[in-house]
Design a protein around this motif. Structure first.
Motif, PDB file in Angstrom:
ATOM      1  N   ILE A  34       0.866  -1.188   0.000  1.00 62.58           N
ATOM      2  CA  ILE A  34       0.000   0.000   0.000  1.00 62.58           C
ATOM      3  C   ILE A  34       0.896   1.230   0.000  1.00 62.58           C
ATOM      4  O   ILE A  34       1.762   1.381   0.864  1.00 62.58           O
ATOM      5  N   VAL A  35       0.702   2.094  -0.983  1.00 67.47           N
ATOM      6  CA  VAL A  35       1.492   3.310  -1.111  1.00 67.47           C
ATOM      7  C   VAL A  35       0.552   4.507  -1.039  1.00 67.47           C
ATOM      8  O   VAL A  35      -0.512   4.502  -1.673  1.00 67.47           O
ATOM      9  N   ASN A  36       0.921   5.520  -0.262  1.00 65.30           N
ATOM     10  CA  ASN A  36       0.120   6.738  -0.246  1.00 65.30           C
ATOM     11  C   ASN A  36       0.988   7.959  -0.504  1.00 65.30           C
ATOM     12  O   ASN A  36       2.056   8.118   0.085  1.00 65.30           O
ATOM     13  N   CYS A  37       0.551   8.769  -1.449  1.00 62.36           N
ATOM     14  CA  CYS A  37       1.178  10.043  -1.788  1.00 62.36           C
ATOM     15  C   CYS A  37       0.058  10.933  -2.289  1.00 62.36           C
ATOM     16  O   CYS A  37      -0.665  10.557  -3.227  1.00 62.36           O
ATOM     17  N   CYS A  38      -0.118  12.082  -1.661  1.00 64.17           N
ATOM     18  CA  CYS A  38      -1.312  12.881  -1.902  1.00 64.17           C
ATOM     19  C   CYS A  38      -1.377  13.468  -3.314  1.00 64.17           C
ATOM     20  O   CYS A  38      -2.361  13.295  -4.022  1.00 64.17           O
ATOM     21  N   ILE A  39      -0.328  14.163  -3.744  1.00 63.21           N
ATOM     22  CA  ILE A  39      -0.409  14.958  -4.980  1.00 63.21           C
ATOM     23  C   ILE A  39       0.298  14.313  -6.162  1.00 63.21           C
ATOM     24  O   ILE A  39      -0.199  14.353  -7.287  1.00 63.21           O
ATOM     25  N   MET A  68      -5.380  12.088  -0.426  1.00 63.17           N
ATOM     26  CA  MET A  68      -5.993  11.860   0.881  1.00 63.17           C
ATOM     27  C   MET A  68      -5.282  12.586   2.010  1.00 63.17           C
ATOM     28  O   MET A  68      -5.578  12.379   3.184  1.00 63.17           O
ATOM     29  N   GLY A  69      -4.321  13.451   1.690  1.00 64.30           N
ATOM     30  CA  GLY A  69      -3.746  14.344   2.679  1.00 64.30           C
ATOM     31  C   GLY A  69      -2.856  13.673   3.713  1.00 64.30           C
ATOM     32  O   GLY A  69      -2.411  12.528   3.560  1.00 64.30           O
ATOM     33  N   CYS A  70      -2.637  14.410   4.803  1.00 61.18           N
ATOM     34  CA  CYS A  70      -1.664  14.011   5.824  1.00 61.18           C
ATOM     35  C   CYS A  70      -2.106  12.813   6.654  1.00 61.18           C
ATOM     36  O   CYS A  70      -1.287  12.193   7.324  1.00 61.18           O
ATOM     37  N   SER A  71      -3.396  12.481   6.644  1.00 56.27           N
ATOM     38  CA  SER A  71      -3.884  11.357   7.441  1.00 56.27           C
ATOM     39  C   SER A  71      -3.805  10.026   6.705  1.00 56.27           C
ATOM     40  O   SER A  71      -4.131   8.986   7.267  1.00 56.27           O
ATOM     41  N   ALA A  72      -3.340  10.059   5.450  1.00 56.16           N
ATOM     42  CA  ALA A  72      -3.375   8.849   4.618  1.00 56.16           C
ATOM     43  C   ALA A  72      -2.451   7.751   5.128  1.00 56.16           C
ATOM     44  O   ALA A  72      -2.698   6.566   4.872  1.00 56.16           O
ATOM     45  N   ALA A 300      -3.499  11.270  13.205  1.00 63.08           N
ATOM     46  CA  ALA A 300      -3.179  12.126  12.064  1.00 63.08           C
ATOM     47  C   ALA A 300      -4.478  12.646  11.460  1.00 63.08           C
ATOM     48  O   ALA A 300      -5.517  11.984  11.491  1.00 63.08           O
ATOM     49  N   PHE A 301      -4.412  13.835  10.906  1.00 67.12           N
ATOM     50  CA  PHE A 301      -5.596  14.474  10.343  1.00 67.12           C
ATOM     51  C   PHE A 301      -5.185  15.245   9.099  1.00 67.12           C
ATOM     52  O   PHE A 301      -4.032  15.670   8.954  1.00 67.12           O
ATOM     53  N   GLY A 302      -6.122  15.417   8.180  1.00 66.35           N
ATOM     54  CA  GLY A 302      -5.774  16.113   6.943  1.00 66.35           C
ATOM     55  C   GLY A 302      -6.987  16.373   6.080  1.00 66.35           C
ATOM     56  O   GLY A 302      -8.133  16.135   6.480  1.00 66.35           O
ATOM     57  N   SER A 303      -6.721  16.870   4.892  1.00 69.89           N
ATOM     58  CA  SER A 303      -7.759  17.352   3.974  1.00 69.89           C
ATOM     59  C   SER A 303      -8.864  16.326   3.787  1.00 69.89           C
ATOM     60  O   SER A 303      -8.652  15.126   3.851  1.00 69.89           O
ATOM     61  N   GLY A 304     -10.044  16.848   3.592  1.00 69.95           N
ATOM     62  CA  GLY A 304     -11.218  15.993   3.394  1.00 69.95           C
ATOM     63  C   GLY A 304     -12.457  16.442   4.123  1.00 69.95           C
ATOM     64  O   GLY A 304     -13.464  16.651   3.508  1.00 69.95           O
TER      65      GLY A 304
END
Length: 351
Positions: A34-39, A68-72, A300-304
């Motif tokens: 599983i890889v997460n990178c927002c932009i 999915m921002g900083c919480s991803a 963690a929390f972020g955009s959405g």
């Protein structure tokens, strides 16, 4: 685009190489990636790039989380947990990063420059296992994951938004609702987590206080803040920014030493998006504070807007490690941070 490719590959390949060398796990034994990178979202995806680089097996389960921002990062941990419940005797690798080059803003809209000032490049790779043979080798056991999503609210949905300015330059707009949105999204996450980890006495006090405030609003009864420090030894919040950390500490009543890891991470590394909570955990480990049986709470929390929590239990005392990102300078921390006047920040007016 070339800069983004070089930037992400440098970080992602670096953390994956380190993880494989440190654990001794073979690529063919990894069943979930599983890889997460927002932009930064290339084609093929980041997960495919990693599979190609390390020649993972053909039946590997791959997910690529974007936007999915900083919480991803913690959301990816929750996804890995669910996948490991139905895929037995395997490993799940989670890779969390962000691209600074892709979200740097070159325009004149001041409300979009906050991202340029706050974010830095970083990355982390985490290996999870459900193999019985790894029970005694693992650093932590994942106990709980909690996910909260308040995107149904237009205000929350729009408080962090990637769009174009008046001349068509892309950037991330942050409205002045950010702080209120963060707290209102974190609160139900904390309540849900409290119902799982808090002792019955604390839960009873919280419920009776809540009922009393609803039935007797004229009495101005102060809300009861549960003592989470009795059930978790280490609190690791996302380093979203100084204002958010200050408000979070005030709302939950955590001590300065509980907030130290996140504050020092913000000071030393900046906001590395979804990987920042792992830099903060590495700080606590480098200080030699994680003892066998300790519980660690990452949030963690972020955009959405989204909020994710994870509770871990240390399977052993975590000793100082040579490849810890803090290893060369941990003796110089914590720093005494100067109490300065608030920095003038330019937020987009709420519409």
């Amino acid at each position: 685009m070339e800069d983004s490719v070089r930037e992400v590959e440098m970080v992602v390949f670096g953390v994956v190489d380190t993880l494989l060398a440190k654990t001794g796990v073979k690529c063919e034994d990894i069943g979930i990636l599983i890889v997460n990178c927002c932009i930064y979202n290339p084609e093929p995806s980041l997960s495919s790039i990693i599979v190609n680089r390390y020649k993972f097996r053909e039946n590997i389960i791959t997910y690529n989380l974007a936007g999915m921002g900083c919480s991803a990062g913690l959301l990816a941990i929750g996804l890995a947990k669910h996948l490991l419940q139905v895929n037995h005797n395997t490993y799940a690798m989670v890779v969390s990063t962000e691209s600074v080059s892709e979200h740097f803003y070159y325009g004149e809209d001041l409300s979009k420059h906050l991202i340029n000032c706050l974010f830095r490049m970083g990355g982390a790779a985490i290996l999870l296992s459900n193999r019985p043979s790894d029970h005694n080798n693992s650093k932590y056991q994942l106990l709980h994951t909690i996910h909260t999503n308040t995107s149904a609210s237009d205000c929350n949905y729009k408080c962090i938004f990637r769009d174009e300015d008046t001349v068509g330059i892309k950037g991330i707009t942050i409205t002045n609702d950010l702080l209120i949105t963060a707290i209102t999204t974190i609160k139900p996450n904390i309540v849900a987590l409290g119902s799982i980890i808090l002792p019955i006495k604390e839960q009873f006090l919280f419920i009776t206080n809540y009922i009393a405030r609803k039935l007797l609003p004229s009495k101005h009864i102060q809300p009861h803040i549960p003592n989470y420090s009795n059930v978790v030894e280490h609190f690791i919040p996302h380093v979203g920014g100084k204002m958010v950390l200050d408000q979070l500490q005030k709302s939950l009543g955590f001590s300065d030493i509980c907030m130290e890891a996140s504050r020092m991470t913000l000071y030393r590394f900046g906001n590395t998006s979804s990987s920042s909570i792992w830099y903060a955990l590495a700080y606590v480990e480098a200080k030699g504070r994680v003892k066998k049986g300790n519980r660690v709470w990452q949030i963690a929390f972020g955009s959405g807007f989204k909020c994710n929590s994870a509770i871990w239990c240390a399977m052993k005392t975590v000793d100082d490690e040579y490849d810890n990102p803090w290893a060369d300078e941990i003796s110089g921390f914590p720093m005494t941070l100067a109490i300065n006047e608030p920095t003038p920040l330019f937020f987009e007016p709420t519409k």
